[in-house]
Design an enzyme around this catalytic site. Structure first.
Site, PDB file in Angstrom:
ATOM      1  N   GLY A 194       2.379  36.659  41.209  1.00 27.35           N
ATOM      2  CA  GLY A 194       3.023  35.878  42.270  1.00 27.35           C
ATOM      3  C   GLY A 194       4.307  36.532  42.759  1.00 27.35           C
ATOM      4  O   GLY A 194       4.554  37.707  42.488  1.00 27.35           O
ATOM      5  N   HIS A 208       1.558  43.482  47.334  1.00 29.67           N
ATOM      6  CA  HIS A 208       0.403  42.621  47.024  1.00 29.67           C
ATOM      7  C   HIS A 208      -0.484  42.463  48.266  1.00 29.67           C
ATOM      8  O   HIS A 208      -1.709  42.516  48.181  1.00 29.67           O
ATOM      9  CB  HIS A 208       0.870  41.225  46.604  1.00 29.67           C
ATOM     10  N   GLY A 256      -2.127  48.588  41.791  1.00 26.65           N
ATOM     11  CA  GLY A 256      -1.189  49.458  42.486  1.00 26.65           C
ATOM     12  C   GLY A 256      -0.688  50.607  41.626  1.00 26.65           C
ATOM     13  O   GLY A 256      -0.501  50.460  40.414  1.00 26.65           O
ATOM     14  N   LYS A 291       2.185  51.806  41.790  1.00 24.52           N
ATOM     15  CA  LYS A 291       3.589  51.616  41.419  1.00 24.52           C
ATOM     16  C   LYS A 291       3.681  51.413  39.912  1.00 24.52           C
ATOM     17  O   LYS A 291       4.581  51.906  39.261  1.00 24.52           O
ATOM     18  CB  LYS A 291       4.192  50.426  42.149  1.00 24.52           C
ATOM     19  N   SER A 350       8.336  42.078  43.130  1.00 27.78           N
ATOM     20  CA  SER A 350       8.794  40.680  43.059  1.00 27.78           C
ATOM     21  C   SER A 350      10.223  40.648  42.534  1.00 27.78           C
ATOM     22  O   SER A 350      11.013  39.774  42.893  1.00 27.78           O
ATOM     23  CB  SER A 350       7.895  39.874  42.128  1.00 27.78           C
TER      24      SER A 350
HETATM   25  P1  AMP Z   1       2.552  42.154  39.825  1.00 29.15           P
HETATM   26  O1  AMP Z   1       2.484  40.859  40.562  1.00 29.15           O
HETATM   27  O2  AMP Z   1       3.900  42.814  39.875  1.00 29.15           O
HETATM   28  O3  AMP Z   1       1.975  42.046  38.429  1.00 29.15           O
HETATM   29  O4  AMP Z   1       1.597  43.157  40.604  1.00 29.15           O
HETATM   30  C1  AMP Z   1       0.257  42.853  40.880  1.00 29.15           C
HETATM   31  C2  AMP Z   1      -0.419  44.095  41.409  1.00 29.15           C
HETATM   32  O5  AMP Z   1       0.249  44.533  42.598  1.00 29.15           O
HETATM   33  C3  AMP Z   1      -0.382  45.275  40.428  1.00 29.15           C
HETATM   34  O6  AMP Z   1      -1.619  45.962  40.478  1.00 29.15           O
HETATM   35  C4  AMP Z   1       0.733  46.117  40.964  1.00 29.15           C
HETATM   36  O7  AMP Z   1       0.612  47.490  40.660  1.00 29.15           O
HETATM   37  C5  AMP Z   1       0.580  45.898  42.478  1.00 29.15           C
HETATM   38  N1  AMP Z   1       1.840  46.194  43.156  1.00 29.15           N
HETATM   39  C6  AMP Z   1       3.073  45.722  42.845  1.00 29.15           C
HETATM   40  N2  AMP Z   1       4.001  46.260  43.667  1.00 29.15           N
HETATM   41  C7  AMP Z   1       3.343  47.098  44.500  1.00 29.15           C
HETATM   42  C8  AMP Z   1       3.728  47.954  45.575  1.00 29.15           C
HETATM   43  N3  AMP Z   1       4.998  48.062  45.950  1.00 29.15           N
HETATM   44  N4  AMP Z   1       2.779  48.666  46.214  1.00 29.15           N
HETATM   45  C9  AMP Z   1       1.477  48.563  45.841  1.00 29.15           C
HETATM   46  N5  AMP Z   1       1.046  47.781  44.839  1.00 29.15           N
HETATM   47  C10 AMP Z   1       1.948  47.052  44.179  1.00 29.15           C
END
Ligand code: AMP
Length: 267
Positions: free
Chosen positions: A27, A33, A143, A145, A182
């Site tokens: 989230g 995302h 991602g 990242k 986030s």
């Molecule tokens: P998170 O909500 O931070 O656990 O991220 C969920 C997914 O979004 C994961 O696969 C992350 O690698 C991807 N993600 C987070 N930030 C980025 C970004 N800046 N660019 C691309 N993918 C991202």
């Protein structure tokens, strides 16, 4: 968009589809995302997004509590994107069953973030393994990242012969170069400027030098305004070994703090 809070109801629904394309998130949705979700929407499969702030992957309770949550805004974004399914499980829904597969934790989990966040990757792999068991997605969008996370999930899927294809997505950045995260919601304007300077500094180093001592970089990054650096290391993204070079396959991996906010990136 159909919303599910219970895994059994979700499973009843998705059993009747041709297959699921899955985008797991915690989230606090942002452009990163959104790009994953838009890519997923281009497949012929139904897109399922999950929002679950997984307590087991936080090595500090304070970090778990202060993790940005904004369900109202997230729901609006997902509805606008015309996501098919949203899974919003409780902790109990995720952790009250025994998954078929045992987690495979590659030794790379001990390096970089694994060295500084004890229990983080076992926690990530635990929850991903459970999501894969419940959803059985044909595709999984993740991602770059979170490069180390992506690599470890890939290893788990291969080792456990899970029938899910990972789609690796490029890092989306703000206009100032900072990788969308986030956690950026917890930065003020001054911090954002520092984060931007750090990104541009690393990018310059990467394209100007074949090698530079990472310890020298540490000092410069502290001078730019970071409060603390967990690590700054060069890694080859094919072999996942530490490297002494910098080029397209050898990237700078960094984790640092601005105020109390921990940011990671790879350049
Ligand atoms: P998170 O909500 O931070 O656990 O991220 C969920 C997914 O979004 C994961 O696969 C992350 O690698 C991807 N993600 C987070 N930030 C980025 C970004 N800046 N660019 C691309 N993918 C991202």
């Amino acid at each position: 968009m159909k919303i599910f809070k219970d895994r059994k109801n979700l499973q009843n629904e998705i059993l009747n589809t041709k297959g699921i394309s899955f985008v797991p998130t915690m989230g606090g949705l942002h452009k990163g995302h959104i790009s994953l979700i838009k890519k997923s929407k281009k497949t012929k499969l139904k897109t399922l997004v999950s929002i679950f702030v997984n307590p087991k992957q936080f090595n500090e309770k304070k970090d778990f509590i202060s993790y940005p949550r904004n369900q109202k805004k997230d729901l609006k974004i997902l509805k606008n994107l015309k996501v098919d399914y949203l899974y919003l499980p409780s902790i109990k829904d995720i952790y009250s069953f025994k998954p078929k597969n045992k987690v495979f934790l590659d030794k790379f989990s001990k390096q970089l973030c694994g060295k500084y966040r004890k229990g983080h990757f076992p926690g990530v792999l635990n929850v991903v393994n459970r999501f894969l068991d419940i959803i059985k997605p044909k595709k999984l969008f993740m991602g770059k990242k979170d490069f180390q996370q992506l690599y470890l999930v890939k290893k788990h899927i291969i080792k456990r012969k899970i029938n899910t294809k990972i789609v690796e997505c490029e890092t989306i950045r703000e206009k100032n170069g900072v990788a969308c995260s986030s956690r950026n919601y917890r930065l003020n304007l001054k911090h954002k400027k520092v984060a931007s300077k750090i990104f541009h500094f690393l990018k310059k180093i990467k394209y100007k030098f074949n090698f530079i001592n990472p310890n020298l970089l540490k000092k410069e990054i502290i001078k730019l305004g970071a409060n603390k650096i967990d690590y700054i290391e060069f890694y080859n993204i094919r072999s996942f070994k530490r490297s002494k070079k910098l080029d397209k396959n050898n990237r700078i991996f960094i984790a640092y703090f601005l105020n109390n906010v921990r940011l990671i990136d790879n350049v």
